[in-house]
Design a protein around this motif. Structure first.
Motif, short mmCIF file in Angstrom:
data_model
loop_
_atom_site.label_atom_id
_atom_site.label_comp_id
_atom_site.label_asym_id
_atom_site.label_seq_id
_atom_site.Cartn_x
_atom_site.Cartn_y
_atom_site.Cartn_z
N VAL A 1 -40.28 43.38 -62.28
CA VAL A 1 -40.76 42.71 -63.49
C VAL A 1 -40.67 43.65 -64.69
O VAL A 1 -40.24 43.25 -65.78
CB VAL A 1 -42.21 42.22 -63.27
CG1 VAL A 1 -42.84 41.81 -64.59
CG2 VAL A 1 -42.22 41.05 -62.30
N LYS A 2 -41.07 44.90 -64.48
CA LYS A 2 -41.02 45.88 -65.57
C LYS A 2 -39.57 46.16 -65.98
O LYS A 2 -39.26 46.22 -67.18
CB LYS A 2 -41.70 47.17 -65.13
CG LYS A 2 -41.80 48.22 -66.24
CD LYS A 2 -42.56 49.45 -65.76
CE LYS A 2 -42.64 50.50 -66.88
NZ LYS A 2 -43.38 51.71 -66.42
N THR A 3 -38.69 46.33 -65.01
CA THR A 3 -37.28 46.61 -65.29
C THR A 3 -36.65 45.49 -66.10
O THR A 3 -35.84 45.73 -67.01
CB THR A 3 -36.51 46.80 -63.97
OG1 THR A 3 -37.06 47.90 -63.25
CG2 THR A 3 -35.03 47.07 -64.23
N LEU A 4 -37.01 44.25 -65.78
CA LEU A 4 -36.42 43.08 -66.44
C LEU A 4 -37.17 42.65 -67.70
O LEU A 4 -36.81 41.65 -68.32
CB LEU A 4 -36.34 41.91 -65.45
CG LEU A 4 -35.35 42.11 -64.31
CD1 LEU A 4 -35.54 41.05 -63.23
CD2 LEU A 4 -33.92 42.08 -64.82
N ILE B 1 -33.03 36.38 -61.79
CA ILE B 1 -32.61 37.66 -61.22
C ILE B 1 -33.76 38.28 -60.43
O ILE B 1 -33.58 38.78 -59.31
CB ILE B 1 -32.14 38.62 -62.33
CG1 ILE B 1 -30.85 38.10 -62.98
CG2 ILE B 1 -31.91 40.03 -61.77
CD1 ILE B 1 -30.43 38.85 -64.23
N ALA B 2 -34.95 38.24 -61.00
CA ALA B 2 -36.13 38.79 -60.32
C ALA B 2 -36.39 38.06 -59.00
O ALA B 2 -36.70 38.68 -57.98
CB ALA B 2 -37.36 38.68 -61.23
N ARG B 3 -36.25 36.74 -59.03
CA ARG B 3 -36.46 35.94 -57.82
C ARG B 3 -35.44 36.31 -56.74
O ARG B 3 -35.77 36.36 -55.56
CB ARG B 3 -36.34 34.45 -58.17
CG ARG B 3 -36.56 33.50 -56.99
CD ARG B 3 -36.37 32.05 -57.41
NE ARG B 3 -35.04 31.83 -57.98
CZ ARG B 3 -34.69 30.73 -58.65
NH1 ARG B 3 -35.56 29.76 -58.82
NH2 ARG B 3 -33.46 30.60 -59.12
N ALA B 4 -34.21 36.57 -57.15
CA ALA B 4 -33.18 36.95 -56.19
C ALA B 4 -33.44 38.33 -55.59
O ALA B 4 -33.11 38.60 -54.44
CB ALA B 4 -31.81 36.92 -56.86
#
Length: 243
Positions: A126-129, A152-155
């Motif tokens: 989450v932080k990265t995105l 992307i996070a979900r994947a």
């Protein structure tokens, strides 16, 4: 380590003079940690290939092996579970659940599988995105680029063997496209995640570490392979590109 491999993969539709050979003997190896783009025009077979790689459709003949498992040998239930755990999907249309928050959308695959979410890993993703301040928003309150970040996070959250991205920036403007692709590449490198992206955009593909061209259901070139050989060393013979 080879994470994905196809052997003489074929997908035919129809018979006789009207038969369409969407895939016509594809041999491909993807190594762990690669960020590869599969490029082709409309009708080249690139989307069919993605469906085969992800176990979303069955081949006419040939094999697809993901993380050591020949996926076409699995029954429907086994394949569903395998996809959920080992293959992450990112689609052009995001495919987020509109009544769930960003956080709920991200962890949905884990909850469907009855697994406990790795909170530290989730926080890092989450932080990265850049989604930390959006976790309790609904998808409809986000821009297209932000929705694709959620996808992307979900994947990533299930720590899959491979992520398959189908035209992931197709609905985005040029600026957001660059931003999202940059984030996808960043997460690939940071989490050592293997990614195969389908695209018709040649310029976009050049940002990936490997570019595979497909035409008429066959691989015709393969640049930037992880063994370090040059493009000139790649030759096509009977539908196979040799290392």
């Amino acid at each position: 380590m080879t994470i994905l491999e196809t052997e003489n993969l074929k997908k035919y539709y129809g018979e006789g003079d009207t038969q369409v050979r969407a895939l016509d003997g594809v041999n491909l190896k993807i190594e762990e940690g690669e960020f590869a783009a599969v490029v082709g025009t409309s009708g080249s077979g690139k989307s069919t290939l993605l469906h085969m790689l992800g176990g979303l459709d069955y081949a006419t003949s040939g094999t697809v092996t993901v993380a050591g498992k020949k996926i076409f040998e699995l029954n429907e239930k086994e394949l569903t579970i395998f996809r959920r755990r080992q293959i992450g999907f990112i689609f052009q249309s995001y495919n987020l659940v509109p009544i769930l928050s960003v956080c709920e959308n991200i962890v949905l695959p884990m909850e469907l599988d009855g697994r406990t979410v790795d909170e530290a890993f989730l926080e890092k993703i989450v932080k990265t995105l850049g989604l930390t301040k959006k976790l309790y928003n609904l998808p409809g309150e986000l821009s297209g680029g932000q929705q694709q970040r959620v996808a992307i996070a979900r994947a990533l959250v299930t720590k899959p063997a491979i992520i398959l991205a189908d035209e992931p920036t197709g609905n985005l403007d040029s600026r957001t496209t660059q931003e999202v692709l940059g984030l996808l590449k960043l997460t690939s490198e940071q989490f050592h995640q293997t990614v195969v992206m389908i695209t018709h955009n040649e310029a976009l593909a050049q940002l990936c570490s490997r570019v595979i061209h497909i035409e008429d259901g066959r691989i015709v070139s393969d640049y930037g392979k992880s063994d370090g050989r040059s493009a000139a060393a790649c030759t096509e013979e009977n539908g196979e590109v040799h290392r």
